[in-house]
Design a protein around this motif. Structure first.
Motif, PDB file in Angstrom:
ATOM      1  N   GLY A 131      -2.926   3.413  -0.032  1.00  0.00           N
ATOM      2  CA  GLY A 131      -3.217   4.143   1.200  1.00  0.00           C
ATOM      3  C   GLY A 131      -2.335   3.710   2.351  1.00  0.00           C
ATOM      4  N   GLY A 172      -6.219   0.258  -3.963  1.00  0.00           N
ATOM      5  CA  GLY A 172      -6.551   1.424  -3.146  1.00  0.00           C
ATOM      6  C   GLY A 172      -6.043   1.278  -1.718  1.00  0.00           C
ATOM      7  N   SER A 173      -6.278   0.107  -1.133  1.00  0.00           N
ATOM      8  CA  SER A 173      -5.800  -0.124   0.238  1.00  0.00           C
ATOM      9  C   SER A 173      -4.285  -0.187   0.291  1.00  0.00           C
ATOM     10  CB  SER A 173      -6.397  -1.419   0.779  1.00  0.00           C
ATOM     11  OG  SER A 173      -5.995  -2.532  -0.007  1.00  0.00           O
ATOM     12  N   GLY A 226      -6.602   6.765  -3.070  1.00  0.00           N
ATOM     13  CA  GLY A 226      -5.602   6.034  -2.301  1.00  0.00           C
ATOM     14  C   GLY A 226      -4.418   6.914  -1.935  1.00  0.00           C
ATOM     15  N   CYS A 227      -3.938   7.713  -2.896  1.00  0.00           N
ATOM     16  CA  CYS A 227      -2.811   8.606  -2.628  1.00  0.00           C
ATOM     17  C   CYS A 227      -3.189   9.707  -1.646  1.00  0.00           C
ATOM     18  CB  CYS A 227      -2.308   9.215  -3.942  1.00  0.00           C
ATOM     19  SG  CYS A 227      -1.447   8.049  -5.028  1.00  0.00           S
ATOM     20  N   SER A 257     -13.204   4.920  -2.658  1.00  0.00           N
ATOM     21  CA  SER A 257     -12.971   4.528  -4.050  1.00  0.00           C
ATOM     22  C   SER A 257     -14.155   3.734  -4.599  1.00  0.00           C
ATOM     23  CB  SER A 257     -11.703   3.680  -4.164  1.00  0.00           C
ATOM     24  OG  SER A 257     -10.560   4.403  -3.793  1.00  0.00           O
ATOM     25  N   ALA A 316      -9.729   4.531   2.031  1.00  0.00           N
ATOM     26  CA  ALA A 316      -9.396   4.574   0.610  1.00  0.00           C
ATOM     27  C   ALA A 316     -10.249   3.578  -0.168  1.00  0.00           C
ATOM     28  CB  ALA A 316      -7.912   4.272   0.403  1.00  0.00           C
ATOM     29  N   VAL A 317     -10.442   2.382   0.389  1.00  0.00           N
ATOM     30  CA  VAL A 317     -11.259   1.362  -0.281  1.00  0.00           C
ATOM     31  C   VAL A 317     -12.724   1.792  -0.331  1.00  0.00           C
ATOM     32  CG1 VAL A 317     -12.067  -1.024  -0.188  1.00  0.00           C
ATOM     33  CG2 VAL A 317      -9.692  -0.484   0.382  1.00  0.00           C
ATOM     34  N   LYS A 327      -5.544   9.702   0.727  1.00  0.00           N
ATOM     35  CA  LYS A 327      -5.717   9.168   2.074  1.00  0.00           C
ATOM     36  C   LYS A 327      -4.380   8.815   2.707  1.00  0.00           C
ATOM     37  CE  LYS A 327     -10.187   9.295   2.571  1.00  0.00           C
ATOM     38  NZ  LYS A 327     -10.822  10.075   3.663  1.00  0.00           N
ATOM     39  N   VAL A 339      -9.511   5.529  -8.131  1.00  0.00           N
ATOM     40  CA  VAL A 339      -8.850   4.655  -7.160  1.00  0.00           C
ATOM     41  C   VAL A 339      -7.467   5.206  -6.808  1.00  0.00           C
ATOM     42  CG1 VAL A 339      -7.874   2.357  -6.791  1.00  0.00           C
ATOM     43  CG2 VAL A 339     -10.106   2.602  -7.886  1.00  0.00           C
ATOM     44  N   ALA A 356      -6.036   3.137   4.822  1.00  0.00           N
ATOM     45  CA  ALA A 356      -6.270   2.014   3.916  1.00  0.00           C
ATOM     46  C   ALA A 356      -7.758   1.698   3.815  1.00  0.00           C
ATOM     47  CB  ALA A 356      -5.491   0.794   4.399  1.00  0.00           C
TER      48      ALA A 356
END
Length: 256
Positions: free
Chosen positions: A111, A107-108, A210-211, A235, A231-232, A213, A206, A228
Motif C-alpha cells: 500500500g 499489506g502495508s 494492498g494493491c 486485509s 490496507a492492513v 489501496k 492481502v 498503508a
C-alpha cells in the motif's frame, strides 16, 4: 444519517474492489508476462518475510504449549499435549497468525509503495511510456502474495511445532521421535488440506487489498499513510471473514 453514510461508503468501496479484482483477472493471463518482476516480488514478499514469520510462530508454539500444559496436568492428560497443540497449530492458529503477520508487513508495504508511486505520478509516467502499470505493479504483486503465503504457512507451522517440542521438554523429557509421532498420528488429510487451501485465499486478499489501496491512493503524504494503514486493517478483517467461511465450508463437506 451517519449510519446511511457508512453503508453507502461500504458498498461503494466493495464495488470498487470487486471491479479492481475483475480487472486483475482480465489481465492475469494476457501477454506480456512480467516473469522477472514476479520472481523479484516473490523474493521480496516471501523470502524477506521469512525471519519475522519464523520468530513469531516459534514463540507462538512455545507460549501455547506453556499455557495449555497446566490444564492438561489437572485432567491427567498431559501426554496428549503434542497432539492437541499440533492440531491447533496446523488447522487454525498457524495459518491465521501467519496471514495476519503477512498482512501487517506486506499489506502495508504494498500500500505504501504503490501509494508513493501514485502520489509522485510514477504510475502515470509508466502509462505514458507505453508500459502497462496495472500488469507490472498489481498482477505481479498479487500473484506473488497468493503463492508465497502458503509456503510461509508451511514453514511457520514447522517452526511452531518445533517451539512446541521445546516447550514440552521444558518440564519433562520427550524424545524427538516420540513427539513427532504423536503429532502426525493425530493429524489427518482433512486437517492439512483446508488449512493449506485457505492460505491461498489469505494471500490473495492481502495482495489485492494492498494493491487497491495503493493504486488509488489520495494525493499527498497523508494519503500514502492512510493507504498503508487501511490496507492492513481491511486485509486483517478479510482474513477473519475468509477463515469463518472456510470453517463453514469444511463443515458442510464433512472435513471438520
Amino acid at each position: 444519517m451517519l449510519r446511511s453514510q457508512f453503508w453507502k461508503k461500504f458498498f461503494e468501496e466493495t464495488g470498487e474492489i470487486a471491479r479492481f479484482t475483475g480487472r486483475l483477472f482480465s489481465q492475469w493471463f494476457k501477454p506480456p508476462y512480467e516473469i522477472t518482476e514476479f520472481l523479484r516480488q516473490c523474493f521480496i514478499i516471501g523470502y524477506k518475510s521469512l525471519p519475522l514469520v519464523m520468530l513469531t510462530t516459534f514463540i507462538m508454539g512455545l507460549v501455547l504449549t506453556m499455557q495449555i500444559r497446566p490444564f492438561l496436568i489437572d485432567y491427567g492428560v498431559e501426554s496428549q499435549l503434542p497432539a492437541m497443540v499440533g492440531i491447533a497449530i496446523v488447522r487454525e492458529i498457524g495459518p491465521v497468525i501467519t496471514a495476519l503477520i503477512f498482512a501487517g508487513k506486506i499489506g502495508s508495504s504494498i500500500g505504501a509503495e504503490l501509494g508513493s508511486m501514485k502520489v509522485t505520478e510514477q504510475i502515470d509516467a509508466m502509462e505514458v511510456s507505453g508500459t502497462n502499470p496495472f500488469k507490472y505493479l498489481v498482477v505481479t504483486r498479487v500473484l506473488a502474495a497468493t503463492f508465497m503465503l502458503p509456503l510461509l504457512v508451511i514453514l511457520g507451522d514447522a517452526v511452531a511445532l518445533y517451539g512446541t517440542y521445546l516447550g514440552v521438554n521444558m518440564s519433562g523429557v520427550t524424545s524427538f521421535d516420540l513427539f513427532w509421532t504423536k503429532v502426525f498420528r493425530n493429524l489427518s488429510f482433512s486437517d492439512v488440506l483446508p488449512a493449506f487451501v485457505k492460505s491461498f485465499f489469505f494471500g490473495f486478499a492481502v495482495g489485492i487489498v494492498g494493491c487497491y489501496k495503493g493504486y488509488y491512493s489520495k494525493k499527498g503524504t497523508e494519503g500514502v499513510g492512510q493507504s498503508a494503514n487501511s490496507a492492513v486493517v481491511l486485509s486483517s478483517v478479510l482474513i477473519f471473514i475468509i477463515d469463518l467461511i472456510a470453517v463453514q465450508v469444511t463443515g458442510v463437506l464433512g472435513l471438520n
